[in-house]
Scaffold this motif. Structure first.
Motif, short mmCIF file in Angstrom:
data_model
loop_
_atom_site.label_atom_id
_atom_site.label_comp_id
_atom_site.label_asym_id
_atom_site.label_seq_id
_atom_site.Cartn_x
_atom_site.Cartn_y
_atom_site.Cartn_z
N CYS A 64 -16.94 -48.97 -34.51
CA CYS A 64 -17.92 -50.30 -34.20
C CYS A 64 -17.65 -50.44 -32.59
O CYS A 64 -18.40 -51.57 -32.07
N LEU A 65 -16.85 -50.06 -31.77
CA LEU A 65 -16.47 -50.38 -30.44
C LEU A 65 -16.78 -49.22 -29.60
O LEU A 65 -16.48 -48.02 -29.72
N SER A 66 -17.83 -49.27 -28.65
CA SER A 66 -18.17 -48.60 -27.64
C SER A 66 -17.78 -49.05 -26.00
O SER A 66 -18.01 -50.16 -25.76
N ASP A 67 -17.11 -48.20 -25.39
CA ASP A 67 -16.84 -48.53 -23.91
C ASP A 67 -17.67 -47.50 -23.00
O ASP A 67 -17.35 -46.38 -22.97
N LEU A 68 -18.73 -47.59 -22.65
CA LEU A 68 -19.82 -46.87 -21.82
C LEU A 68 -19.86 -47.33 -20.55
O LEU A 68 -19.62 -48.35 -19.82
N VAL A 93 -19.97 -53.32 -30.94
CA VAL A 93 -19.80 -54.06 -29.84
C VAL A 93 -19.79 -52.98 -28.93
O VAL A 93 -19.24 -51.92 -28.73
N ILE A 94 -20.50 -53.29 -27.92
CA ILE A 94 -20.59 -52.08 -26.60
C ILE A 94 -20.25 -52.73 -25.29
O ILE A 94 -21.30 -53.62 -24.86
N PHE A 95 -19.40 -52.42 -24.82
CA PHE A 95 -19.03 -52.98 -23.29
C PHE A 95 -19.71 -51.96 -22.20
O PHE A 95 -19.59 -50.73 -22.50
N VAL A 96 -20.48 -52.58 -21.26
CA VAL A 96 -21.06 -51.43 -20.46
C VAL A 96 -20.40 -51.81 -19.08
O VAL A 96 -20.54 -53.14 -18.47
N ALA A 126 -25.41 -56.13 -33.37
CA ALA A 126 -24.89 -55.27 -31.91
C ALA A 126 -24.70 -56.39 -30.99
O ALA A 126 -25.56 -57.21 -31.01
N LEU A 127 -23.72 -56.41 -30.28
CA LEU A 127 -23.54 -57.12 -29.05
C LEU A 127 -23.33 -56.33 -27.85
O LEU A 127 -22.25 -55.49 -27.81
N LEU A 128 -23.99 -56.58 -26.76
CA LEU A 128 -23.98 -55.95 -25.57
C LEU A 128 -23.00 -56.77 -24.46
O LEU A 128 -23.49 -58.02 -24.44
N VAL A 129 -22.16 -56.24 -23.99
CA VAL A 129 -21.26 -57.07 -23.01
C VAL A 129 -21.38 -56.08 -21.78
O VAL A 129 -20.91 -55.12 -21.65
#
Length: 388
Positions: A64-68, A93-96, A126-129
């Motif tokens: 569930c966690l991505s660091d892109l 949760v996707i950190f950009v 989904a949450l984009l940060v």
């Protein structure tokens, strides 16, 4: 004390954390995306921790966690990830990072069109940060640099149309002091006002450093329940560095008596006594090398000093203006190279196990603070290199 009682940086983060916690508990709504704007790493970490606590279950973290990073992952792939439901986790949760790539040369029409399409129908699971740490937001936002102001306005006009904007402004000294007092109280410890002031002042209101040093102070004073000014001066590196900059100030002012008194204070306050001589000498050499660069590159204000001095060779923020002033007292490059030669000679003496290390340092400080005699040379034998 709650975050809402602090200044711009803390209050913005306090509101954000409250919104995240409420949404995580099912008691509030969540925006489809947020922009964390600013390079205050301490506040950025608080935001990230709140998101992870609310929406990322430890056993589902890999799903569930991505660091892109936009330097290696196109925004189209980021949006595909956000739009595609996870088969293994109920929420993503996707950190950009490296958001600056959206604002480099070129109109990026396709990229922003894709963002607009996504946010018209975002995935509610989904949450984009977006991490916009390529700009600096000062405590007083009215004093933001023009380039940063333009970047922030561009962020607001694009991502800000769809996302919540969280301004990670630099923390003021007063807010940093309040945080230190409140954090110490949370650990059943009282930090004296003078101690809190010295801690913040010595570290230039750098919250990451303040948090790290306060943790050391809490361990150092564990069981006593109180942090004093003496504890800060003993434990905090920058507080010790401040005494060194006072020494170089006296030296550059040619105030021999004050310079020798400050040297004695440095030696007497150190647990290692004269055995700390090599360390003091190293810091003196480093400081004079910094002044040499300042003179050679004609640095006149603290803003330019960070470009002149490379990473790993910079002074604490509180010392920038003082060191520029000290460097400009020297009339030429020759005077500073003379000082470095004197320090190199003293280094040779100290490493040769002299009978009195204190005397070596006293003679060095006396020579550094004295006007050089015409035709005199600090060398008695071979030349030395003090580069590196």
């Amino acid at each position: 004390m709650t975050g809402s009682r602090w200044g711009a940086g803390f209050s913005a983060v306090g509101r954000f954390v409250s919104e995240i916690e409420a949404a995580g508990a099912g008691k509030g709504s969540l925006k489809p995306g947020y922009v964390l704007a600013g390079d205050e790493i301490f506040l950025l970490d608080r935001c990230r921790e709140a998101i992870l606590k609310a929406f990322v279950q430890p056993d589902l973290r890999d799903f569930c966690l991505s660091d892109l990073d936009l330097s290696s992952t196109p925004i189209f792939d980021v949006l595909d990830r956000a739009q595609t439901p996870s088969l293994m986790a109920p929420f993503q949760v996707i950190f950009v990072r490296n958001v600056r790539h959206l604002y480099t040369r070129g109109a990026k029409k396709d990229e922003f069109a894709a963002l607009n399409r996504y946010f018209k129908s975002p995935n509610p699971q989904a949450l984009l940060v977006f991490i916009a740490d390529f700009l600096r937001i000062p405590t007083d936002t009215r004093r933001m640099e023009m380039d940063d102001k333009n970047r922030f306005e561009r962020l607001t006009e694009t991502l800000g149309e769809h996302c919540g904007m969280v301004e990670l402004a630099r923390v003021s000294e007063e807010d940093a002091m309040r945080w230190a007092v409140a954090t110490a109280q949370g650990a059943d410890t009282k930090i004296e006002p003078d101690a809190a002031r010295e801690l913040v002042d010595a570290l230039g209101a750098d919250m990451m450093l303040i948090a790290s040093e306060l943790e050391k102070l809490l361990l150092y004073t564990f069981g006593r329940g109180r942090i004093t000014l003496g504890d800060v001066e003993t434990m905090v590196l920058a507080a010790k560095q401040r005494s060194l900059y006072e020494l170089t100030d006296a030296i550059s002012s040619r105030n021999t008596a004050r310079a020798l008194a400050l040297l004695h204070g440095l030696l007497n306050s150190s647990d290692a006594g004269e055995d700390a001589a090599i360390g003091h000498l190293y810091m003196l050499a480093r400081t004079f090398r910094q002044m040499l660069v300042i003179v050679e590159k004609n640095v006149r204000d603290s803003r330019a000093i960070w470009q002149a001095l490379w990473q790993g060779f910079r002074m604490p923020p509180f010392a920038a203006d003082d060191l520029i002033r000290q460097a400009r007292r020297y009339k030429s490059r020759r005077e500073l190279t003379r000082a470095l030669r004197l320090i190199a000679r003293a280094d040779l003496e100290l490493r040769s196990s002299p009978p009195d290390k204190r005397l070596v340092l006293e003679r060095l400080v006396y020579d550094l603070a004295s006007e050089p005699k015409a035709g005199s040379s600090p060398w008695s034998s071979a030349q030395l290199s003090f580069e590196g």
